[in-house]
Write an enzyme that holds these catalytic residues in place. Sequence first.
Site, PDB file in Angstrom:
ATOM      1  N   CYS A 275       0.836  -1.213   0.000  1.00  0.00           N
ATOM      2  CA  CYS A 275       0.000   0.000   0.000  1.00  0.00           C
ATOM      3  C   CYS A 275       0.862   1.251   0.000  1.00  0.00           C
ATOM      4  O   CYS A 275       0.558   2.237  -0.675  1.00  0.00           O
ATOM      5  CB  CYS A 275      -0.932   0.021   1.213  1.00  0.00           C
ATOM      6  SG  CYS A 275      -2.060  -1.380   1.267  1.00  0.00           S
TER       7      CYS A 275
ATOM      8  N   ARG B 274      -7.951  -4.120  -3.006  1.00  0.00           N
ATOM      9  CA  ARG B 274      -7.476  -2.971  -3.797  1.00  0.00           C
ATOM     10  C   ARG B 274      -8.465  -2.784  -4.949  1.00  0.00           C
ATOM     11  O   ARG B 274      -8.403  -3.514  -5.947  1.00  0.00           O
ATOM     12  CB  ARG B 274      -6.088  -3.245  -4.369  1.00  0.00           C
ATOM     13  CG  ARG B 274      -5.048  -3.530  -3.320  1.00  0.00           C
ATOM     14  CD  ARG B 274      -3.666  -3.711  -3.916  1.00  0.00           C
ATOM     15  NE  ARG B 274      -2.806  -4.387  -2.953  1.00  0.00           N
ATOM     16  CZ  ARG B 274      -2.252  -3.783  -1.900  1.00  0.00           C
ATOM     17  NH1 ARG B 274      -2.459  -2.509  -1.696  1.00  0.00           N
ATOM     18  NH2 ARG B 274      -1.494  -4.468  -1.064  1.00  0.00           N
TER      19      ARG B 274
HETATM   20  C1  BEZ Z   1       0.540  -4.653   1.805  1.00  0.00           C
HETATM   21  O1  BEZ Z   1       1.740  -4.922   1.786  1.00  0.00           O
HETATM   22  O2  BEZ Z   1       0.121  -3.564   1.444  1.00  0.00           O
HETATM   23  C2  BEZ Z   1      -0.432  -5.708   2.254  1.00  0.00           C
HETATM   24  C3  BEZ Z   1      -0.099  -7.040   2.061  1.00  0.00           C
HETATM   25  C4  BEZ Z   1      -0.973  -8.013   2.515  1.00  0.00           C
HETATM   26  C5  BEZ Z   1      -2.163  -7.657   3.114  1.00  0.00           C
HETATM   27  C6  BEZ Z   1      -2.503  -6.332   3.267  1.00  0.00           C
HETATM   28  C7  BEZ Z   1      -1.624  -5.343   2.824  1.00  0.00           C
END
Ligand code: BEZ
Length: 233
Positions: free
Chosen positions: A48, A124
């Site tokens: 993110c 997402r």
């Molecule tokens: C992330 O790295 O943004 C992420 C990875 C797994 C679950 C939620 C967020």
Amino acid sequence: MPGQIPLIGEKFPEMVVGTSFGRMKLPDDFKGKWFVLFSHPADFTPVCTTEFVAFAKRYEDFKRLNTELIGLSVDSTWSHIKWVEWIKQNLGVEIPFPIIADPRGMVADKLGLIHAPSATHTVRAVFIVDPNSTIRAILYYPAELGRNMDEILRMIKGFQVSEKYGAAIPANWPNNEIVGERVIVPPATTVKEAEERLKTYECFDWWLCHKEVPKEEAEEARKFLERVAKQAK
Ligand code: BEZ
């Protein structure tokens, strides 16, 4: 269970949201502009964070397409503020767009952002909404895969060219494998129209005709994509 979720071609649902920039009324606050609403699973997560930096670095490119950005997660406004602060202090990138705080998941529920892998965190998602508040595209990505912002820019540019010239946009435009930077003439709906198509346009058949858009339009799109790709390096 979520209720009916909005679909392509429908108006973006009306809602008042709390954001890191204060209360906003959607879609009215963006009337007359395109906007991209994108959700992410959680603040202070690695993928993110890379996405936020990527969106921020392309903010001016979105602006040039008369497009605003707005993020969303189930975290609180305080968390958003702290995360944005962290990004500025540690990565030197200012986040210039608001982020919706949706701790009770009310917006997520309205937009269908909770999918099977997590009952509490949003996937997402990307909603591309036009100046009349109509949803033009919806993309869903899972938590483990960050989005490609250049494709989102290409989509908005494609929508704008499609509208301006009454045409459809081929795969990988403006670098399409069959028609290059040309665009697709909408399919004929009558026998007479089908005959006309062959006389008026370059066609592989009456249902696959293509036409030029002004050179500078395709050139602008190509330069824009190349520039954005270069910036990302
Ligand atoms: C992330 O790295 O943004 C992420 C990875 C797994 C679950 C939620 C967020």
